[in-house]
Design an enzyme around this catalytic site. Structure first.
Site, PDB file in Angstrom:
ATOM      1  N   ASP A 486       0.879  -1.257   0.188  1.00  0.00           N
ATOM      2  CA  ASP A 486       0.198  -0.468   0.098  1.00  0.00           C
ATOM      3  C   ASP A 486       0.952   1.481   0.013  1.00  0.00           C
ATOM      4  O   ASP A 486       1.757   1.314   0.396  1.00  0.00           O
ATOM      5  CB  ASP A 486      -1.193   0.262   1.022  1.00  0.00           C
ATOM      6  CG  ASP A 486      -1.682   1.213   1.637  1.00  0.00           C
ATOM      7  OD1 ASP A 486      -1.920   1.411   0.088  1.00  0.00           O
ATOM      8  OD2 ASP A 486      -2.210   1.679   2.460  1.00  0.00           O
ATOM      9  N   ASP A 685      -1.326  -1.239   5.791  1.00  0.00           N
ATOM     10  CA  ASP A 685      -1.293  -0.798   7.241  1.00  0.00           C
ATOM     11  C   ASP A 685      -3.119  -0.017   7.508  1.00  0.00           C
ATOM     12  O   ASP A 685      -3.717  -0.132   9.644  1.00  0.00           O
ATOM     13  CB  ASP A 685      -0.891   0.535   7.596  1.00  0.00           C
ATOM     14  CG  ASP A 685      -1.200   1.626   6.903  1.00  0.00           C
ATOM     15  OD1 ASP A 685      -1.707   1.542   6.061  1.00  0.00           O
ATOM     16  OD2 ASP A 685      -0.526   2.785   7.678  1.00  0.00           O
ATOM     17  N   ASP A 689      -7.269  -2.860   3.507  1.00  0.00           N
ATOM     18  CA  ASP A 689      -6.328  -3.562   3.556  1.00  0.00           C
ATOM     19  C   ASP A 689      -6.377  -4.940   4.383  1.00  0.00           C
ATOM     20  O   ASP A 689      -6.226  -6.538   3.678  1.00  0.00           O
ATOM     21  CB  ASP A 689      -4.751  -2.935   4.132  1.00  0.00           C
ATOM     22  CG  ASP A 689      -4.221  -1.756   3.160  1.00  0.00           C
ATOM     23  OD1 ASP A 689      -4.548  -1.986   2.103  1.00  0.00           O
ATOM     24  OD2 ASP A 689      -3.252  -1.041   3.824  1.00  0.00           O
TER      25      ASP A 689
END
Length: 797
Positions: A486, A685, A689
């Protein structure tokens, strides 16, 4: 129960409730006592004067068949009086389904054990609040086994280290005492092992339990016969006084060690439901309902239906999915986008349940409730992704599947050969050989091979800031070839900061910043925080702005010291006629670097511009280079815009970029890569996700992020440090190598020991391995496994 007035205030018709009659106090008047009314909650008939619960609401009395209906009505009167309770869809009462984490094809109603591997089944919902009965039961059995193992070891091993217990008691009494200590362990504590072992024989799925059952059973039966009927054994096996060696302690120690491994594993497995519990906590328990009459009160979340009007106050979570009817606020949607910057919401904008309302008050219409909300769907996705993983213990079981029949055949062969061609007493020699084979082959070390390495590795990982959730995560991490990361909070800091202040001619940097800070101090805009923090760091004070106005989606305007001032995007500048041609190219370059640019104007002239950016983490570039060196392909998947994402990817040398990706998109990307045969690790995080972390071969959560990301990941990096991915990879490779060595140690003793135990050396050297030596060899294999696993404490990460 006495009637009481209620603090909910609104008028309503009493069509659904025949609460009629005179006003009822603690006791109903005699005239009313013969009458009946309808319970507004369940619709049952209530006879008055029978002391049933009642309450007064808006000067009207309501009667209930039981306290439960009273409490439901008390919590949400309008829900029942409006008839909305009749519109609520009925949920079918489904029995809880349980599955095996190692063999997901096994699904049944209610708990039980897996017919393939013998492990306890787990709830498919993944979030059972029930205590883990197997863990409680096994812990109790572990204490009993350990309590018996310690005195047994003191009795049997004492003489070797100079403890006089055995000589004080005498051999006969010692043997009987051993029998008394071992019997409850074998017949009661080890009962689940025997049940699983027996099931493995019935279903022909031979596993660890088959060997444990045979080894423990054979050792105990042999020792019991030897204790009470020593005369059956050959003189060569008898010590002074006609005693034959017994091996009760081997049986008990095996049981105790297996329970240690089981309890550790159950504790680790119990944590898999935490992710879902953390997600469920994001939705509030109540929602503030606004009735058509304009009253407001907190109603239970399960009573909210599509079409209801709700208020979301500042600092509260949005209760369900819906749309803003009135009000303005910024909402932290990092749950969905993973982006740290809250999003402005005004009438008509969509809201997602579980996101956080920052500063303004919003009135919303509920549109999706219950299982239809985005949050519920994320919970379902995480739950199903979690169930689809298989732990590493399967490796030991696969080996055991071949090993078990081979050992049993070897034991039977030894028995047959000794009985047919052995010296007298042939039958007893045959029994001793068969028992020795089963005892030496008992997979005590096999049971320890994985847990010992995992325990040591997880301890070592924690020192290096790498938290491992389960053994399977390490196994999979060592094989990963593709890493999906990410952007926000993983490659970047996740906090917008003021990066550039560029004044126009005739304006100072301090003057420009004072102008920006003064305008933003009245703003609720998410980027205002970055500007105000940047100004205070540089010692610039904000002044008071008059006529402040926020222009939706464009910026803010006001007047400062008699000048009309404005701060916003290019669209706002165009509206007030400010020429940006001179700075256009530079502003576009900053945007290309992934920064958000805002222009300032004073009295219709450009005063300069500022840029806010999310900084790339200091060690990101170097770590990505090292990960490339480990043979990993790196893909960035982010909810952010393409321009910003590509700017970050270019700076870091990332292989591929997927921008504007929603949670389902990240999960779909993982599935797409897996379909091509890639072994995928996902690092992220945010709560958004979580589904992708759970779907990947191994999820890596940055510890700075949301709790749920940490829970649905196999590996968590403390401090959200990207270099931790590298450390996790090295730890995984070292651990898997160590487990393979352990399994080798576990089998080498057994493989070499089985022919010796069977008596292969007897014709040449006259040596027959006693079960005691067999037990010692088995213990030695366990010691080698533990010693080897402890080497992991010293590995360099």
């Amino acid at each position: 129960m006495s009637g009481h007035s209620h603090d909910h205030t609104h008028s309503h018709g009493s069509s659904c409730c025949g609460g009629g009659g005179a006003k009822s106090d603690a006791g109903a008047p005699a005239a009313e006592s013969a009458g009946t009314v309808i319970d507004p909650v369940c619709g049952m008939t209530v006879t008055l004067g029978k002391g049933k619960p009642n309450l007064t609401y808006k000067g009207k009395d309501y009667h209930f068949c039981n306290p439960k209906c009273h409490d439901k009505f008390d919590a949400d009167p309008w829900f029942y009086l409006s008839g909305n309770n009749k519109k609520k869809p009925k949920k079918a009462a489904a029995n809880a389904l349980f599955t095996c984490p190692m063999d997901p094809e096994i699904v049944q109603e209610g708990p039980g054990t897996c017919p393939i591997c013998g492990m306890a089944l787990e709830p498919m919902s993944g979030s059972s609040d029930e205590p883990n009965h197997e863990l409680i039961d096994f812990t109790r059995r572990l204490w009993v086994s350990a309590g018996a193992a310690i005195p047994l070891l003191l009795l049997t091993m004492g003489p070797m280290i100079g403890l006089p217990f055995r000589s004080m008691l005498g051999e006969t009494l010692s043997v009987y005492l051993e029998f008394l200590l071992a019997t409850p362990v074998v017949l009661w504590a080890a009962k689940p092992f025997f049940e699983r072992g027996w099931m493995s024989l019935k279903t022909r799925n031979f596993n660890m339990w088959t060997l444990i059952m045979l080894g423990v059973g054979a050792g105990y039966l042999y020792s019991t016969v030897a204790a009470f009927l020593p005369g059956l054994f050959p003189a060569a096996l008898q010590h002074e006084g006609g005693h034959v060696p017994v091996y009760f302690e081997a049986a008990v120690v095996i049981v105790a060690l297996v329970f240690v491994g089981q309890v550790l594993e159950l504790k680790a497995r119990e944590k898999t439901g935490d992710a879902i519990r953390a997600l469920m906590k994001l939705a509030p328990k109540t929602a503030r309902r606004i009735t058509p009459e304009g009253d407001e009160y907190d109603a239970p979340l399960e009573n909210i239906l599509a079409g209801d009007t709700l208020r979301v106050r500042p600092g509260e979570s949005v209760p369900v999915d819906g749309a803003v009817l009135e009000g303005r606020s910024s909402v932290d949607e990092s749950l969905i986008t993973g982006e740290p910057v809250p999003v402005e919401k005004t009438a008509g904008d969509k809201l997602t349940g579980g996101t956080l309302n920052k500063n303004g008050s919003l009135v919303m219409e509920a549109q999706k409730v219950g299982d239809d909300t985005v949050l519920s769907q994320i919970v379902a996705m995480v739950s199903s992704a979690q169930r689809s993983k298989a732990p590493i213990q399967g490796l030991a079981d696969r080996v055991a599947a071949y090993f078990v029949p081979a050992v049993v055949v070897a034991a039977l062969a030894a028995f047959a050969i000794w009985w047919l061609v052995g010296p007298e007493p042939a039958f007893v020699h045959a029994v001793v050989a068969a028992v020795s084979v089963l005892v030496i082959a008992c997979p005590c070390a096999l049971g320890l091979a994985t847990p010992m390495s995992i325990m040591t590795a997880t301890g070592r990982g924690a020192q290096a800031g790498v938290l491992v959730k389960d053994a399977g995560a390490l196994e999979r991490m060592s094989r990963v070839d593709t890493l999906v990361v990410d952007k926000t909070g993983t490659l970047t800091e996740g906090k917008p900061v003021l990066s550039d202040v560029i004044p126009a001619d005739g304006m100072s940097e301090t003057g420009l910043l004072e102008l920006a800070a003064s305008l933003e101090s009245g703003s609720e805009h998410p980027l205002a925080e970055a500007i105000l923090a940047g100004a205070s760091e540089r010692g610039v004070k904000a002044a008071k702005v008059e006529d402040f106005e926020a222009v939706s989606g464009k910026g803010v305007t006001g007047s400062l010291n008699g000048s009309s001032v404005a701060l916003g995007n290019a669209a706002l500048m165009q509206d007030i006629g400010v020429d940006l041609s001179k700075v256009q190219a530079e502003a576009e370059r900053l945007s290309g670097d992934g920064k958000t640019v805002m222009f300032l104007a004073s009295n219709g002239k450009l005063a300069g511009y500022v840029a806010v950016s999310d900084r790339i983490k200091a060690n990101a570039a170097e770590t990505i280079k090292a990960l490339h060196g480990e043979g990993l392909k790196i893909i960035m998947a982010t909810g952010d815009n393409k321009r910003t994402a590509e700017a970050v990817a270019k700076a870091l040398g990332i292989d591929e970029v997927r921008a504007g990706v929603l949670p389902e998109g990240k999960q779909a990307l993982i599935r797409e890569l897996q379909a091509k045969g890639s072994k995928v690790a996902m690092a992220g995080d945010g709560v958004n996700d979580a589904p992708a972390l759970a779907a990947s071969d191994v999820g890596i959560a940055m510890g700075t992020g949301a709790d749920v990301a940490v829970e649905s990941a196999g590996i968590t990096l403390l401090k959200g440090d990207l270099a931790g991915i590298l450390r996790a990879r090295r730890l995984a490779k070292a651990t898997l190598g160590n487990i393979r060595q352990n399994l080798f140690f576990a089998f080498i003793y057994n493989t070499a020991g089985v022919p010796v135990a069977a008596g292969i050396l007897y014709p040449v050297f006259g040596l027959l391995l006693s079960p005691m030596l067999a037990a010692a060899a088995m213990s030695l294999s366990s010691v080698s496994v533990i010693a080897n696993a402890l080497r992991l404490r010293a590995i360099k990460l």
